[in-house]
Write a protein that holds these residues in place. Structure first.
Motif, short mmCIF file in Angstrom:
data_model
loop_
_atom_site.label_atom_id
_atom_site.label_comp_id
_atom_site.label_asym_id
_atom_site.label_seq_id
_atom_site.Cartn_x
_atom_site.Cartn_y
_atom_site.Cartn_z
N CYS A 1 106.69 108.20 58.60
CA CYS A 1 106.65 106.86 58.04
C CYS A 1 107.81 106.69 57.05
O CYS A 1 107.92 107.44 56.08
CB CYS A 1 105.32 106.60 57.34
SG CYS A 1 103.95 106.37 58.48
N MET B 1 96.26 103.25 73.55
CA MET B 1 97.37 102.32 73.38
C MET B 1 98.45 102.52 74.45
O MET B 1 99.43 101.78 74.49
CB MET B 1 98.00 102.51 72.00
CG MET B 1 97.04 102.34 70.83
SD MET B 1 97.69 103.02 69.26
CE MET B 1 99.18 102.05 69.06
N ASP C 1 106.09 102.32 60.02
CA ASP C 1 104.80 102.60 59.40
C ASP C 1 103.94 103.34 60.41
O ASP C 1 104.35 103.61 61.54
CB ASP C 1 104.12 101.32 58.88
CG ASP C 1 103.82 100.31 59.99
OD1 ASP C 1 103.83 100.68 61.19
OD2 ASP C 1 103.57 99.14 59.66
N ARG C 2 102.71 103.69 60.03
CA ARG C 2 101.87 104.52 60.90
C ARG C 2 101.55 103.81 62.21
O ARG C 2 101.58 104.41 63.29
CB ARG C 2 100.58 104.91 60.18
CG ARG C 2 99.83 106.06 60.84
CD ARG C 2 100.50 107.38 60.56
NE ARG C 2 100.36 107.78 59.18
CZ ARG C 2 101.21 108.54 58.52
NH1 ARG C 2 102.30 109.00 59.12
NH2 ARG C 2 101.02 108.87 57.26
N ASP C 3 101.25 102.53 62.15
CA ASP C 3 100.91 101.80 63.37
C ASP C 3 102.10 101.75 64.33
O ASP C 3 101.93 101.94 65.55
CB ASP C 3 100.44 100.39 63.04
CG ASP C 3 99.05 100.37 62.42
OD1 ASP C 3 98.31 101.35 62.62
OD2 ASP C 3 98.71 99.38 61.75
N SER C 4 103.29 101.48 63.80
CA SER C 4 104.44 101.41 64.69
C SER C 4 104.80 102.78 65.25
O SER C 4 105.23 102.90 66.40
CB SER C 4 105.65 100.78 63.98
OG SER C 4 106.02 101.52 62.84
N ARG D 1 102.65 105.13 65.95
CA ARG D 1 101.68 105.37 67.03
C ARG D 1 102.07 104.60 68.29
O ARG D 1 101.95 105.13 69.41
CB ARG D 1 100.29 104.94 66.56
CG ARG D 1 99.66 105.87 65.55
CD ARG D 1 98.37 105.32 64.98
NE ARG D 1 97.72 106.28 64.09
CZ ARG D 1 96.69 106.01 63.32
NH1 ARG D 1 96.17 104.78 63.31
NH2 ARG D 1 96.15 106.95 62.56
N THR D 2 102.52 103.38 68.11
CA THR D 2 102.93 102.58 69.27
C THR D 2 104.12 103.23 69.98
O THR D 2 104.14 103.34 71.22
CB THR D 2 103.30 101.15 68.83
OG1 THR D 2 102.14 100.53 68.23
CG2 THR D 2 103.76 100.32 70.01
N ASP E 1 100.95 112.12 61.69
CA ASP E 1 99.69 111.37 61.73
C ASP E 1 98.56 112.32 61.37
O ASP E 1 98.73 113.54 61.29
CB ASP E 1 99.46 110.78 63.13
CG ASP E 1 98.54 109.56 63.12
OD1 ASP E 1 97.93 109.27 62.07
OD2 ASP E 1 98.44 108.90 64.17
#
Length: 434
Positions: A206, A289, A260-263, A265-266, A278
């Motif tokens: 991140c 996802m 960031d963490r969501d991006s 992961r994506t 993570d």
């Protein structure tokens, strides 16, 4: 968080902030505010009730099902109904303190451990040293839940933030993560990935200002501390080396800004990143996802490299805390922390790992190769975030995040950036509730 939060607010660049005594006063007099909060908390135990109040942000989210199921298990075993209370995560800490200081809340509360120092300093949560049986938990779990030598957190779900890998993608790129023994080895690995496919982002920690705690383990990897228990050590050789290392990774395109963490992961789910940071929930979250039906099978983890031995990972901890000393609250803490059926429901429903020795060794958890490998490789070699020792840890984390972001942008030299951050964090250490 909003501008009314109990935290130090600063301008977007560290060079533009003043977190001296004047800055704290301009930010709302945090020390005085915490002193006020301390004076407003009732000293007695919980009020008699036919129900238990359980507060968590998850009661409003997609993960409500597993937590609700665990609450129903508690009700079936004890006959005590659970009254759920929820605040949005971005306002959680502020709303919790405001409600608790007015005596409007009892029961147990799910928190991010970053919130604990503020709640403990404000005296709205109860010590749990006499409640917990520490022999039920491994050492890496017992290391969390503390503030200044006193236990305030009952373990509920905990692990560590470490490096998740896509083993098949790494193989296709000619990169062998198992051969990494040093930071130089890791850098060579990332460069090999980049040479094999220039469209790939080799590594995705991140780097967005809201989640730059991923930088902390890299300071440890170079032999630094950030905070050694008595003083802030930023600006020493290890912290300068860590920031310069990240700047080099960014300049070479081996990491990317604004992640960031969501991006992350994506990107991992899309096969555009083979290594990212993570918590182990990634195993349950990321495959859903992805269009790759076999992604979960390909997921593994790797030790963090360091200048000496294996690098430490950052403890990820979301404990339960108590707002009163009642027997009902105490027994509820023990149930949610140690009942294997409740821990299993939450793990299988939302991927949150269990924390007792019995549950960690149970087939429903240890039988999953990714999870057993994670416990052995990542969680067992984890350290507490040193900023959790600050009276207002959320503010301290924000100061560090903004400093690292500014250092990565190169608007100030590494030395100047870390010097200003050290001074700002040192001021925060002086915030106390009298």
């Amino acid at each position: 968080m909003k501008s009314t939060d109990i935290s130090v607010r600063s301008a977007s660049g560290l060079a533009g902030i003043e977190i001296g005594r004047r800055g704290l006063l301009q930010a709302g007099g945090i020390g005085a505010m915490l002193a006020l909060l301390s004076g407003c908390v009732p000293a007695g135990g919980g009020r008699p009730s036919d129900s238990l109040t359980f507060t968590s942000w998850t009661f409003a989210g997609r993960s409500v099902g597993p937590v609700q199921a665990a609450a129903e298990l508690y009700t079936r075993q004890t006959g005590v109904s659970v009254e759920t209370k929820v605040y949005p995560f971005d306002r959680y800490l502020n709303q919790l303190v405001l409600a608790a200081r007015g005596g409007r809340m009892t029961g147990i509360v799910h928190i991010d451990e970053e919130f604990m120092s503020t709640l403990a300093t404000a005296e709205v949560i109860r010590p749990l040293d006499r409640v917990i049986d520490e022999s039920l938990y491994p050492e890496f779990v017992r290391s969390a839940g503390m503030y200044r030598g006193t236990r305030f957190g009952m373990p509920w779900t905990q692990s560590a933030i470490g490096m998740v890998t896509n083993t098949e993608l790494l193989s296709q790129l000619g990169a062998d993560a198992t051969a990494v023994r040093s930071i130089d080895d890791f850098t060579d690995l990332l460069r090999q990935i980049k040479r094999s496919d220039g469209s790939i982002i080799p590594y995705a920690p991140c780097t967005d200002v809201v989640q730059l705690k991923d930088f902390i383990p890299w300071v440890w990897a170079f032999g630094g501390d950030i905070y050694d228990g008595s003083r802030v050590t930023l600006g020493d050789d290890p912290s300068r080396q860590a920031l310069d290392y990240w700047k080099m990774l960014l300049d070479e395109g081996l990491i990317q800004a604004g992640v960031d963490r969501d991006s992350a992961r994506t990107l991992f789910a899309q096969g555009r990143v083979p290594i990212y940071d993570d918590a182990p929930q990634a195993y349950g979250i990321v495959p859903s996802m992805s269009t790759d039906p076999d992604l979960q099978r390909k997921m593994s983890c790797m030790p963090r490299p360091a200048v000496r031995g294996a690098g430490a990972n950052l403890v990820w901890s979301q404990p339960l805390v108590a707002l009163d000393d009642s027997a009902r609250t105490t027994e509820a803490l023990r149930f949610f922390s140690t009942d294997e059926a409740a821990l299993r429901v939450i793990f299988e429903g939302q991927g949150a790992p269990p924390i007792t020795l019995a549950a960690l060794g149970a087939p429903w958890f240890a039988g999953i190769d990714f999870q057993s490998r994670w416990t052995e490789t990542i969680a067992s070699n984890a350290r507490r975030n040193p900023l959790w020792e600050f009276p207002i840890a959320t503010s301290a984390q924000r100061v560090l995040n903004e400093a690292v972001e500014q250092g990565l942008r190169g608007s100030l030299s590494t030395e100047h950036t870390l010097k200003e951050c050290r001074e700002a964090l040192s001021e925060l250490l002086e915030v106390r509730a009298d």
